[in-house]
Design a protein around this motif. Sequence first.
Motif, PDB file in Angstrom:
ATOM      1  N   GLU A  19      45.295  34.216  50.708  1.00 53.85           N
ATOM      2  CA  GLU A  19      46.293  34.105  51.786  1.00 53.85           C
ATOM      3  C   GLU A  19      45.518  34.122  53.096  1.00 53.85           C
ATOM      4  OE1 GLU A  19      49.549  33.765  52.021  1.00 53.85           O
ATOM      5  OE2 GLU A  19      50.182  34.054  49.951  1.00 53.85           O
ATOM      6  N   GLY A  20      45.249  32.943  53.636  1.00 50.16           N
ATOM      7  CA  GLY A  20      44.433  32.872  54.845  1.00 50.16           C
ATOM      8  C   GLY A  20      43.048  33.429  54.574  1.00 50.16           C
ATOM      9  N   ASP A  21      42.626  34.381  55.395  1.00 49.58           N
ATOM     10  CA  ASP A  21      41.306  34.982  55.202  1.00 49.58           C
ATOM     11  C   ASP A  21      41.361  36.218  54.309  1.00 49.58           C
ATOM     12  OD1 ASP A  21      42.602  36.663  56.953  1.00 49.58           O
ATOM     13  OD2 ASP A  21      40.853  37.022  58.214  1.00 49.58           O
ATOM     14  N   ARG A  22      42.495  36.433  53.686  1.00 49.42           N
ATOM     15  CA  ARG A  22      42.694  37.599  52.821  1.00 49.42           C
ATOM     16  C   ARG A  22      42.808  37.160  51.365  1.00 49.42           C
ATOM     17  NH1 ARG A  22      43.338  42.876  55.231  1.00 49.42           N
ATOM     18  NH2 ARG A  22      42.387  42.318  57.175  1.00 49.42           N
ATOM     19  N   ASP A  31      33.740  36.731  43.993  1.00 43.59           N
ATOM     20  CA  ASP A  31      34.108  35.380  44.419  1.00 43.59           C
ATOM     21  C   ASP A  31      34.042  35.214  45.934  1.00 43.59           C
ATOM     22  OD1 ASP A  31      34.507  34.627  41.811  1.00 43.59           O
ATOM     23  OD2 ASP A  31      36.684  34.899  41.849  1.00 43.59           O
ATOM     24  N   GLY A  32      33.630  36.250  46.636  1.00 41.39           N
ATOM     25  CA  GLY A  32      33.431  36.139  48.073  1.00 41.39           C
ATOM     26  C   GLY A  32      34.478  36.820  48.928  1.00 41.39           C
ATOM     27  N   ALA A  33      35.509  37.406  48.329  1.00 47.23           N
ATOM     28  CA  ALA A  33      36.550  38.079  49.112  1.00 47.23           C
ATOM     29  C   ALA A  33      35.986  39.342  49.748  1.00 47.23           C
ATOM     30  CB  ALA A  33      37.737  38.427  48.224  1.00 47.23           C
ATOM     31  N   ARG A  34      36.276  39.535  51.007  1.00 49.35           N
ATOM     32  CA  ARG A  34      35.846  40.748  51.714  1.00 49.35           C
ATOM     33  C   ARG A  34      37.042  41.502  52.298  1.00 49.35           C
ATOM     34  NH1 ARG A  34      32.499  39.507  48.939  1.00 49.35           N
ATOM     35  NH2 ARG A  34      30.325  39.016  49.373  1.00 49.35           N
ATOM     36  N   MET A  59      30.342  45.722  52.783  1.00 49.14           N
ATOM     37  CA  MET A  59      30.153  44.310  53.120  1.00 49.14           C
ATOM     38  C   MET A  59      30.950  43.949  54.373  1.00 49.14           C
ATOM     39  SD  MET A  59      30.587  42.799  49.317  1.00 49.14           S
ATOM     40  CE  MET A  59      29.915  43.662  47.942  1.00 49.14           C
ATOM     41  N   ASP A  60      31.243  44.964  55.185  1.00 51.83           N
ATOM     42  CA  ASP A  60      32.034  44.783  56.408  1.00 51.83           C
ATOM     43  C   ASP A  60      33.427  44.241  56.120  1.00 51.83           C
ATOM     44  OD1 ASP A  60      30.025  45.738  58.106  1.00 51.83           O
ATOM     45  OD2 ASP A  60      29.063  43.773  58.151  1.00 51.83           O
ATOM     46  N   GLY A  61      33.970  44.575  54.979  1.00 52.50           N
ATOM     47  CA  GLY A  61      35.326  44.154  54.634  1.00 52.50           C
ATOM     48  C   GLY A  61      36.293  45.322  54.676  1.00 52.50           C
ATOM     49  N   ASP A  62      37.485  45.081  54.191  1.00 55.72           N
ATOM     50  CA  ASP A  62      38.474  46.155  54.112  1.00 55.72           C
ATOM     51  C   ASP A  62      39.400  45.918  52.918  1.00 55.72           C
ATOM     52  OD1 ASP A  62      40.183  44.144  54.953  1.00 55.72           O
ATOM     53  OD2 ASP A  62      40.369  44.903  56.971  1.00 55.72           O
ATOM     54  N   LEU A  63      40.104  46.951  52.577  1.00 52.79           N
ATOM     55  CA  LEU A  63      41.076  46.901  51.487  1.00 52.79           C
ATOM     56  C   LEU A  63      42.307  47.647  51.978  1.00 52.79           C
ATOM     57  CD1 LEU A  63      40.473  47.541  47.723  1.00 52.79           C
ATOM     58  CD2 LEU A  63      42.430  48.523  48.880  1.00 52.79           C
ATOM     59  N   GLU A  64      43.413  46.917  52.116  1.00 52.08           N
ATOM     60  CA  GLU A  64      44.662  47.510  52.571  1.00 52.08           C
ATOM     61  C   GLU A  64      45.664  47.466  51.433  1.00 52.08           C
ATOM     62  OE1 GLU A  64      45.808  45.542  56.168  1.00 52.08           O
ATOM     63  OE2 GLU A  64      44.049  46.256  57.252  1.00 52.08           O
ATOM     64  N   LEU A  65      46.648  48.327  51.519  1.00 49.93           N
ATOM     65  CA  LEU A  65      47.638  48.437  50.451  1.00 49.93           C
ATOM     66  C   LEU A  65      49.014  48.054  50.955  1.00 49.93           C
ATOM     67  CD1 LEU A  65      46.544  51.940  49.081  1.00 49.93           C
ATOM     68  CD2 LEU A  65      45.826  49.694  48.251  1.00 49.93           C
ATOM     69  N   VAL A  66      49.835  47.566  50.048  1.00 56.20           N
ATOM     70  CA  VAL A  66      51.257  47.343  50.300  1.00 56.20           C
ATOM     71  C   VAL A  66      52.009  48.205  49.304  1.00 56.20           C
ATOM     72  CG1 VAL A  66      53.172  45.712  50.290  1.00 56.20           C
ATOM     73  CG2 VAL A  66      50.910  44.983  51.096  1.00 56.20           C
ATOM     74  N   GLU A  91      54.380  40.878  53.999  1.00 53.17           N
ATOM     75  CA  GLU A  91      54.443  40.128  55.250  1.00 53.17           C
ATOM     76  C   GLU A  91      53.776  40.921  56.380  1.00 53.17           C
ATOM     77  OE1 GLU A  91      57.086  40.654  53.269  1.00 53.17           O
ATOM     78  OE2 GLU A  91      57.436  38.642  52.501  1.00 53.17           O
ATOM     79  N   GLU A  92      54.046  42.214  56.415  1.00 50.59           N
ATOM     80  CA  GLU A  92      53.440  43.047  57.453  1.00 50.59           C
ATOM     81  C   GLU A  92      51.928  43.141  57.258  1.00 50.59           C
ATOM     82  OE1 GLU A  92      53.569  47.647  58.763  1.00 50.59           O
ATOM     83  OE2 GLU A  92      55.505  46.617  58.752  1.00 50.59           O
ATOM     84  N   ALA A  93      51.504  43.274  56.032  1.00 47.11           N
ATOM     85  CA  ALA A  93      50.067  43.378  55.760  1.00 47.11           C
ATOM     86  C   ALA A  93      49.347  42.097  56.178  1.00 47.11           C
ATOM     87  CB  ALA A  93      49.831  43.654  54.278  1.00 47.11           C
ATOM     88  N   LEU A  94      49.916  40.966  55.847  1.00 46.30           N
ATOM     89  CA  LEU A  94      49.276  39.697  56.196  1.00 46.30           C
ATOM     90  C   LEU A  94      49.426  39.411  57.680  1.00 46.30           C
ATOM     91  CD1 LEU A  94      50.300  37.600  53.094  1.00 46.30           C
ATOM     92  CD2 LEU A  94      48.100  38.698  53.555  1.00 46.30           C
ATOM     93  N   GLY A  95      50.541  39.806  58.262  1.00 42.32           N
ATOM     94  CA  GLY A  95      50.737  39.625  59.698  1.00 42.32           C
ATOM     95  C   GLY A  95      49.769  40.464  60.489  1.00 42.32           C
ATOM     96  N   ALA A  96      49.475  41.651  59.988  1.00 43.54           N
ATOM     97  CA  ALA A  96      48.525  42.536  60.662  1.00 43.54           C
ATOM     98  C   ALA A  96      47.141  41.921  60.671  1.00 43.54           C
ATOM     99  CB  ALA A  96      48.488  43.903  59.970  1.00 43.54           C
ATOM    100  N   ALA A  97      46.890  41.057  59.691  1.00 41.87           N
ATOM    101  CA  ALA A  97      45.590  40.408  59.614  1.00 41.87           C
ATOM    102  C   ALA A  97      45.573  39.087  60.375  1.00 41.87           C
ATOM    103  CB  ALA A  97      45.233  40.137  58.148  1.00 41.87           C
ATOM    104  N   GLY A  98      46.712  38.717  60.962  1.00 41.48           N
ATOM    105  CA  GLY A  98      46.755  37.481  61.725  1.00 41.48           C
ATOM    106  C   GLY A  98      47.030  36.259  60.893  1.00 41.48           C
ATOM    107  N   THR A  99      47.495  36.483  59.650  1.00 39.12           N
ATOM    108  CA  THR A  99      47.849  35.360  58.789  1.00 39.12           C
ATOM    109  C   THR A  99      49.324  35.448  58.456  1.00 39.12           C
ATOM    110  OG1 THR A  99      47.344  36.632  56.808  1.00 39.12           O
ATOM    111  CG2 THR A  99      45.569  35.277  57.732  1.00 39.12           C
TER     112      THR A  99
END
Length: 116
Positions: free
Chosen positions: A10-13, A40-43, A73-80, A106-114
């Motif tokens: 989903e976008g960059d997530r 697979d490259g997800a951060r 790896m300078d990434g993050d993991l958020e929960l819904v 929607e809020e989680a992805l919106g918070a990420a700008g996607t």
Amino acid sequence: MDLSLATRPEGDRTVVEVGGEIDVYTAPQLRSALNDAVADGARHLVVDMTGTEFLDSTGLGVLVGGLKRVRTMDGDLELVCSSEKILKVFRITGLTKVFTIHPTIEEALGAAGTTP
């Protein structure tokens, strides 16, 4: 009860949808899904626990391990999560201070700008 897992970009997530029970028997499947996404490259991971009905300490450990892994790896993991029963587990363990927990995907992805 079984565990269901689905992963999608989903976008960059990368969203990992988790349904069913996360316990000592099913947590290795979740660990593999998170490890595969990172391989697979997800951060930036969003673990959607909307369909999760049960979470034990083994599952918490897998989520914390996943968070630690992506942070190296300078990434993050958020929960819904909107289940009061599951949220209570995070509050009791103090993990609400460690994870960003959103009530909706929607809020989680919106918070990420996607957008979903």
